[in-house]
Scaffold this active site. Structure first.
Site, PDB file in Angstrom:
ATOM      1  N   HIS A 180       0.815  -1.216   0.000  1.00 22.11           N
ATOM      2  CA  HIS A 180       0.000   0.000   0.000  1.00 22.11           C
ATOM      3  C   HIS A 180       0.850   1.269   0.000  1.00 22.11           C
ATOM      4  CE1 HIS A 180       0.397  -0.185   4.515  1.00 22.11           C
ATOM      5  NE2 HIS A 180       0.419   1.131   4.365  1.00 22.11           N
ATOM      6  N   ASP A 188       0.153  -7.576   1.379  1.00 25.08           N
ATOM      7  CA  ASP A 188       0.568  -6.181   1.557  1.00 25.08           C
ATOM      8  C   ASP A 188       2.092  -6.053   1.627  1.00 25.08           C
ATOM      9  OD1 ASP A 188       0.184  -3.456   1.748  1.00 25.08           O
ATOM     10  OD2 ASP A 188       0.044  -3.468   3.930  1.00 25.08           O
ATOM     11  N   SER A 225       4.629   2.507   7.889  1.00 28.20           N
ATOM     12  CA  SER A 225       4.322   1.330   7.082  1.00 28.20           C
ATOM     13  C   SER A 225       5.507   0.926   6.220  1.00 28.20           C
ATOM     14  CB  SER A 225       3.111   1.596   6.190  1.00 28.20           C
ATOM     15  OG  SER A 225       1.947   1.779   6.945  1.00 28.20           O
TER      16      SER A 225
END
Length: 455
Positions: free
Chosen positions: A162, A192, A274
């Site tokens: 993402h 992911d 992230s």
């Protein structure tokens, strides 16, 4: 009165004691044939004898096991370097040079540029036209990544899917502030995860990969990354749970269509973290920071992808650019959603003939856009086929068919369909699909194909 201000610890000697001691020494020294010893010598001999006796007694009782004076002294002298503070500093120092910021660049429409207050056209000295693309790429998102491999002059970086989703170009910022162009080697929406490649010139530090299976609850861990664009930031906490399964929405539409196995931590995980590494106190990567629960009143709920789960995916991305999985060939929506929408449309039609937004039901009260499935009354769970391609299409499965079973496994949602395919089946396996069409129960059997990057 001082701490040691009493008779037992007093260093004073009374006059009477001194005189008595002098007489004793005089008498002792004049005994024929006996050498005169001072009080200091006598005390030394007595102390040495006592120590030898204690040591002998210890050896007799315990057999000398574990008696290692040298190693004991060494452990004491090194105890300071084994403190939590020192371990934290040493662990982070091993990994920080390998942690990078990942910049997602995309072409954006004309509008206000960040931090300028001017439009794209004004910034370039031209004029902006409504709806026209500016033709220049802008930074639309920043995440983190970790260099895990050097090969043939290239550096390879693990990050989240993402973080780079939709990117037209990707840049990487090193810990020293230098920016480099990066190429997306491969990415996987399901897990992911993504892998980037960049020039490995002057890259000296590569993160060591640990084992997430060895983590224990309450173990200290560190998250390193680029939270809120601040760059090179550390946060510390503990492992709250080594194995947690959380539902996720792959399309970010609010509908949970997959379950992710994660490590739950109370480490601060914020936007920009992230893709960065979660490391243990040995400075080894045990997870890839991925998500957090961002709700009012919720704190200390961060999640990381276990590195043991991530590495097979990373290896596949390096090898093929995608993750090889069995492919059924259907795009679906849950039957539960269909009934929920139909119920909402029915309630709106029963009111004034329109929905709250003015769509979804005709003035006559009939629902629009939702097909009539003609299912038996007892069927409430399954998935509706929105499109059939590949193997499913070749087997005759069509739009609006309602799948209720794969082999002998009842299917109630898209999540369960994916789980059964990815966890129980393999490429080339035979599969039997049971579905309803026009109220009639049908079956189709065919072989699962390989899901390619484009599919």
């Amino acid at each position: 009165m001082g701490l040691f201000d009493d008779d037992f610890y007093s260093t004073k000697v009374s006059r009477r004691a001194r005189s008595t001691s002098s007489r004793d020494e005089f008498a002792f020294s004049n005994k024929k044939g006996i050498r005169s010893w001072s009080n200091v010598q006598v005390a030394f001999v007595a102390s040495f004898t006592s120590a030898a006796a204690v040591l002998l007694l210890f050896v007799l009782v315990f057999g000398g096991g574990g008696l290692d004076i040298g190693s004991s002294a060494a452990s004491v002298s090194a105890s300071g370097s084994n403190s939590l503070e020192q371990r934290t500093i040493q662990a982070s120092a091993k990994v920080r040079p390998a942690v990078v910021s990942v910049i997602n660049e995309q072409t954006v429409p004309y509008g206000l540029l960040p931090d300028t207050g001017k439009s794209d056209g004004q910034a370039e000295g031209g004029t902006a036209e409504e709806g026209q693309l500016s033709g220049s790429k802008q930074e639309v998102g920043v995440g983190s990544g970790v260099i895990y491999k050097l090969k043939d002059g290239k550096a390879y970086i693990i990050t989240n899917n993402h973080v780079i989703a939709g990117a037209e170009s990707v840049k990487v910022m090193l810990v020293n502030g230098e920016k480099r162009e990066a190429r997306i080697v491969g990415s996987d929406q399901i897990t992911d995860l993504a892998v980037l490649e960049m020039d490995g010139k002057d890259i000296k530090t590569v993160a060591q990969i640990g084992q997430s299976s060895k983590l224990q609850p309450a173990e200290f861990v560190l998250a390193i990354g680029n939270p809120l664009g601040l760059g090179d930031s550390l946060s510390m906490g503990i492992v709250s749970k080594t194995h947690r399964v959380v539902p996720v929405s792959l399309n970010e539409d609010g509908v949970y269509d997959w379950q992710q196995e994660v490590i739950q931590v109370n480490v601060s995980i914020n936007e920009g973290n992230s893709g960065g590494p979660l490391i243990d106190m040995d400075g080894k990567v045990v997870g890839i920071n991925s998500m957090k629960i961002a709700e009012v009143g919720v704190e200390g709920l961060g999640f990381a992808i276990p590195i043991d789960n991530a590495m097979p995916v990373i290896d596949s991305l390096m090898d093929k650019g995608y993750v090889s999985r069995p492919y059924l060939g259907v795009y679906t929506v849950d039957l539960e959603q269909y009934f929920a929408q139909k119920n909402m449309d029915g309630q709106a039609a029963a009111g004034d003939g329109t929905t709250e937004q003015g769509q979804g039901a005709t003035p006559g009260g009939e629902a629009t856009d939702l097909p009539e499935l003609n299912l038996p009354d007892e069927v409430f769970e399954g998935v509706i086929v929105l499109e059939a391609v590949g193997p499913a299409q070749e087997a005759g499965i069509k739009l609006n068919d309602v799948i209720v079973k794969l082999d002998d496994k009842s299917i109630s949602s898209t999540m369960e369909l994916r789980q059964y395919l990815y966890e129980e089946k393999h490429i080339g396996d035979e599969i039997k699909v049971t579905y309803y069409r026009g109220g009639k129960l049908k079956t189709a059997s065919f072989k699962l194909a390989e899901k390619t990057k484009d599919e």
